[in-house]
Structures are given as C-alpha cells and as structure tokens.
Design a protein around this motif. Structure first.
Motif, PDB file in Angstrom:
ATOM      1  N   SER A 181     -20.386 -15.138  21.246  1.00  0.00           N
ATOM      2  CA  SER A 181     -19.733 -15.664  22.328  1.00  0.00           C
ATOM      3  C   SER A 181     -19.139 -16.149  23.491  1.00  0.00           C
ATOM      4  CB  SER A 181     -17.864 -16.427  21.507  1.00  0.00           C
ATOM      5  OG  SER A 181     -18.545 -17.146  19.766  1.00  0.00           O
TER       6      SER A 181
ATOM      7  N   VAL B 148      -9.447 -16.518  13.893  1.00  0.00           N
ATOM      8  CA  VAL B 148     -10.869 -17.177  13.886  1.00  0.00           C
ATOM      9  C   VAL B 148     -11.697 -17.711  14.557  1.00  0.00           C
ATOM     10  CG1 VAL B 148     -13.173 -18.427  12.394  1.00  0.00           C
ATOM     11  CG2 VAL B 148     -12.050 -16.141  10.986  1.00  0.00           C
TER      12      VAL B 148
ATOM     13  N   ASN C 120     -16.455 -13.182  11.261  1.00  0.00           N
ATOM     14  CA  ASN C 120     -16.068 -13.286  12.511  1.00  0.00           C
ATOM     15  C   ASN C 120     -16.434 -12.940  13.495  1.00  0.00           C
ATOM     16  OD1 ASN C 120     -14.736 -15.021  13.935  1.00  0.00           O
ATOM     17  ND2 ASN C 120     -12.576 -13.641  14.635  1.00  0.00           N
TER      18      ASN C 120
ATOM     19  N   SER D 191     -19.802 -23.142  19.775  1.00  0.00           N
ATOM     20  CA  SER D 191     -19.196 -21.642  19.069  1.00  0.00           C
ATOM     21  C   SER D 191     -17.470 -22.356  18.459  1.00  0.00           C
ATOM     22  CB  SER D 191     -18.538 -20.892  20.838  1.00  0.00           C
ATOM     23  OG  SER D 191     -18.051 -19.475  19.755  1.00  0.00           O
TER      24      SER D 191
ATOM     25  N   HIS E  27     -17.474 -21.229  14.362  1.00  0.00           N
ATOM     26  CA  HIS E  27     -16.244 -20.811  13.811  1.00  0.00           C
ATOM     27  C   HIS E  27     -16.144 -21.817  12.368  1.00  0.00           C
ATOM     28  CE1 HIS E  27     -16.765 -17.811  17.175  1.00  0.00           C
ATOM     29  NE2 HIS E  27     -15.726 -16.914  16.453  1.00  0.00           N
TER      30      HIS E  27
END
Length: 514
Positions: A71, A146, A64, A94, A98
């Motif tokens: 990001s 996350v 993460n 993004s 994730h």
C-alpha cells in the motif's frame, strides 16, 4: 533535479522527523511507565501469558505486513507520478485486499491458532480461560489494525507526519488511561487489559479514517475493481507475504520455542526486552518514516542518483540516531532496569542487549528495503529474506535442546541479520546498476559497526570506574553522547557533510548574536 525542490524535500524530511520525535518522546515516557505498572499489576506469569498468546496472534500479521509495504509503495509511487485517478484506484484496491486479509486472519486464527494455544503452549491450567480471552481480543485488535493500513499508508505517502504525531500522542494517553483503569477495577487483570487494548485500537483507527476522508481525495471508497492493478498489487504483496512470514515466524517462533523449554517467566523477560527495544528503536524509525516516501517518489520520478544518495545517507543517519540512545542505555542497562521495574525478571538484560544488536543491524537496511520495494522487483528479495530469517529458528531450537541458557536462542539472529544486510544491498546493485555495493558496505555497514564498537567499548571502560548510582547514569550518558557525536562528526560524516554541519552551526551562531 531542481535545487529548490531538493532543498524543500530536505526541509520537509527535517520537519517531519522533528514532529515524529516529539510524538515519540511522549510515547516512550508513557510506554515505560505503563510497562512497569502493567508488569506489576499482572505479575510475571500473567505478563508472560499475554506476550506468548498475543505473540501467537502476531504471527498471523505477516499477511497484513505484506500489504502495508504494498500500500505504501503504490500510493507513494502514484503520488510521485501525479496521477490522482490512479491514486484513488490504488486506495480502493488496497481496501478490498485488506478486507480479504482480515477474513483470512480470522479463519486461520480461529482454527489452527486456537488449537495451538489450547493444546501446545505451556500455560497454567487455571489461567487457560483467561488466555483464551486474551487470544480473542488480540485477534480483534489485529483485524482492526489490518483495516487501518490503507488510511495510514495515505498519511505516510502524503508526509503528513504531524497527524501521526497528534494521533500518536492521543494513543499514548489512551494507553495511560488503560493502566489507571487496570488498577481501579477489581476484575481479572489479564482479561481486562486485553479488552482495553482492543478498545484503544478501535478509537485510534476511527481517528485515522476520519482524518483521511476529510483531507485526501483518494480516500473516497467505492466498490470498483481494477483487475490489472489488483493483480500487480497482489503479486507485490504475495511476495512480500513470504518475506514478512520470515520476520513474523522468526520473532514469534522464538517466543514459542522459549515457552516450550522454559515457560512463561522467560516469555515475560523477553517480552519486556522486546518492548524496550521497540521503544528505543523509535528514535531511528521516526527518521526512516519521514525519509522513506521521498526515496520512493525520487525513484518514481526517475531521479535515481538522488534516490541512492538518500538510501546511503539515510542508512547512516538512522544508525547514528539509534546509537545515540542505545550506547548510554546499554552501559547503564542493569541499573536502569532495576530502577524502572524494581523486580527485574531473570535474563531480561541479556535478552535486551542481544535484541538491541539485532535492531541496530536491521536499522542499516531500512532505506535499502524501501529502494528495493520502489523498483517493484521483490520476488527474489522476499524469498531470500524469508529463508535467511527462518534459519534462526532451527538453530535456536537445537541450542536450547542441547541445554543452553534461554538467551542463546537470540545468538543465531545476529548472524542471520548480518547476512540479510549483505543480501539486500547485493540485490539493489543487481536491480539498480548505479548502486555501488562496495561503497555501501564500506561507508555504511563497516563504518557504522566500527564506530559503535569503538565508542561502546571506550564508554563501558570509563563506566567501570564509577559506582551504580543515578548520578553515574546521568554523567556516563552525557559523556557517551558527546563522545559518539565527536566520533561521528570526524569519522562518520563525509567531507561535504562536515562542511554543511559547520555552515549550519555558523548560521545558528550568527542568528543568535543578532
């Protein structure tokens, strides 16, 4: 670059830093209180269990952490370019990545991680059931965090630091509520604490996502895949995974090595040290959070000179801010820990002192890392950082295997952190030709280290003439801050910076007279 825009950017950085400091002050006060109560409620052994088991889960966060950097970099970059459509595509991409990371963490944690917790860690048999509950709640907390990253990245990129301030204050009071609930209910304290921490993470994540959806156009999620952007972000994040693997395994690997040789009581001491170090470090990290988006935006807009100026001055200012808190704390550390915790676990003060040294070295490289990430060339950087950081683990293992005291495990980290500082600036010089490596090493690294050593040594010497009392803490803290401010003004600032400070002080005095 237009001087009006430059002035506006500086005011924005100053305003955002102030807001983050207000947030930090409350969080530190509440954090110090809750840590003391949690340690007392859980006991040294259970507190150590929470830290080592939670640390196992934190090892999976390297996946993460890589996407946090990706990001923030891509969103800040597109904001600097001013392309709203691409900004939305970055956000959606993004979110996709994730979601994949969250699934990967679940798979790894519920297989290899679960096996390691139940077969390798040194935990009392009677607390293994509670340790497994802590492990599961820690996994869920990590998954929630996350999925929060794209929203948090948008807030940072837009420099809406007041949102972090307000939600951070809410989070601090929620954690304070956790402490009261921990004391109120007659249930297994370790399991209850882990479950309540998870509940707080869910509430905070909801607050961030609701705000972003209402205030940022790009936060409207839709299921579409920009394959070119996906490849670029995954490439950036892929190399970032390697770098973050080094940091994650370095921190949590050291925790596991200490557990294997010395058990959970030493994990409790290191856990307290790391928590206090983290709280103290927020005095400088808040400034970095306000500064970093500007570094990326300046680079994206082609203002390389302004970007590098922010890198060097930001590194020094960040270090000075941390030193203002660290020096008073370090010279009064034993008394403050005793006053705060009452029963201080053995080795806590040594762990804390060594952790602070590593933190101060790392502080000087935050802006350099942001500039490197802004270039998009992270392959060599992340690989090199990973290798440098991981060298700490075999060195720590060998030292403890030879029978050294547990705090010796942190000595290799000081050396690897220093090597990492030089490595980062070497790469920035390689990627950005305007960067002057010698200037950074002399004006930032050498100057900051010299100022810290001279002021700490002098203040520690003066402290030795006084008994350990609360009044001594107050007097020596004020004295050390005043000493450091004077040394920074005459030695730590450039001539132009000193003139700017004098002009600002003159303006403030004139306004006060009026």
């Amino acid at each position: 670059m237009d001087s009006n825009n430059n002035s506006l950017d500086k005011r924005r950085i100053a305003r955002n830093t102030l807001l983050l400091y207000i947030r930090m002050s409350l969080m530190v006060l509440i954090g110090l209180y809750t840590s003391r109560v949690v340690l007392k409620a859980l006991g040294v052994s259970d507190y150590g269990v929470y830290n080592v088991v939670g640390g196992m889960v934190a090892m999976f966060s390297f996946l993460n952490s890589a996407m946090v950097a990706a990001s923030q970099r891509f969103i800040s970059y597109e904001l600097g370019c001013g392309d709203k459509k691409r900004l939305n595509r970055v956000f959606c991409t993004s979110m996709h990545i994730h979601a994949i990371i969250a699934v990967a963490i679940l798979v790894l944690a519920e297989t290899a991680g679960l096996w390691f917790v139940n077969t390798q860690l040194v935990i009392d048999a009677g607390r293994m059931g509670a340790a497994n509950w802590v492990y599961q709640f820690s996994i869920l907390t990590l998954v929630v965090n996350v999925m929060s990253v794209p929203y948090n990245s948008c807030i940072v990129a837009h420099e809406r630091m007041k949102v972090f301030a307000y939600i951070g204050i809410v989070e601090a009071f929620l954690k304070l509520g956790v402490v009261f609930l921990l004391l109120a209910f007659d249930y297994d304290k370790l399991i209850l604490y882990a479950s309540l921490v998870f509940a707080v993470s869910v509430l905070v994540r909801m607050l961030y996502s609701v705000y972003c959806k209402k205030n940022f156009e790009e936060c409207s999620y839709h299921l579409s895949v920009d394959k070119s952007l996906l490849r670029r972000m995954l490439s950036f994040a892929g190399w970032s995974v390697i770098g973050n693997l080094g940091f994650s395994f370095k921190d949590q690997g050291s925790n596991i090595i200490l557990n294997l040789f010395y058990g959970t009581s030493v994990n409790a001491a290191r856990g307290i040290a790391m928590q206090v170090c983290g709280l103290v470090s927020t005095f400088s990290s808040n400034f970095s959070m306000a500064l970093n988006p500007q570094i990326t935006k300046q680079y994206a807009a082609g203002h390389i000179s302004e970007c590098l100026t922010l890198v060097c001055s930001g590194a020094r200012y960040t270090f000075y801010l941390l030193a203002l808190v660290s020096i008073p704390f370090l010279i009064n550390m034993d008394y403050v820990l005793k006053l705060w915790l009452g029963n201080v676990p053995e080795y806590t003060s040594v762990f804390l002192a060594l952790s602070m040294i590593v933190s101060m070295l790392y502080t000087m490289t935050g802006t350099v890392t942001t500039a490197l990430q802004a270039t998009g060339k992270v392959k060599v950087f992340q690989t090199g950082i990973c290798l440098i950081m991981l060298l700490e683990l075999p060195a720590a293992y060998i030292l403890l295997f030879w029978g050294c005291p547990p705090y010796y495990a942190l000595y290799p980290g000081i050396l690897t952190s220093l090597v990492a500082v030089v490595f980062r600036i070497f790469l920035l010089k390689r990627y950005v030709s305007q960067c002057k490596m010698r200037q950074y090493l002399v004006s930032v690294l050498l100057r900051c280290m010299t100022i810290f050593i001279v002021v700490w040594t002098f203040c520690k010497y003066v402290h030795g003439f006084f008994p350990d009392t609360f009044l001594t803490v107050v007097v020596t803290s004020v004295f050390s801050v005043m000493t450091l401010v004077l040394v920074i003004f005459f030695w730590g600032l450039s001539e132009g910076e000193r003139i700017a400070v004098r002009q600002k002080m003159d303006t403030l005095l004139q306004n006060k007279r009026c």
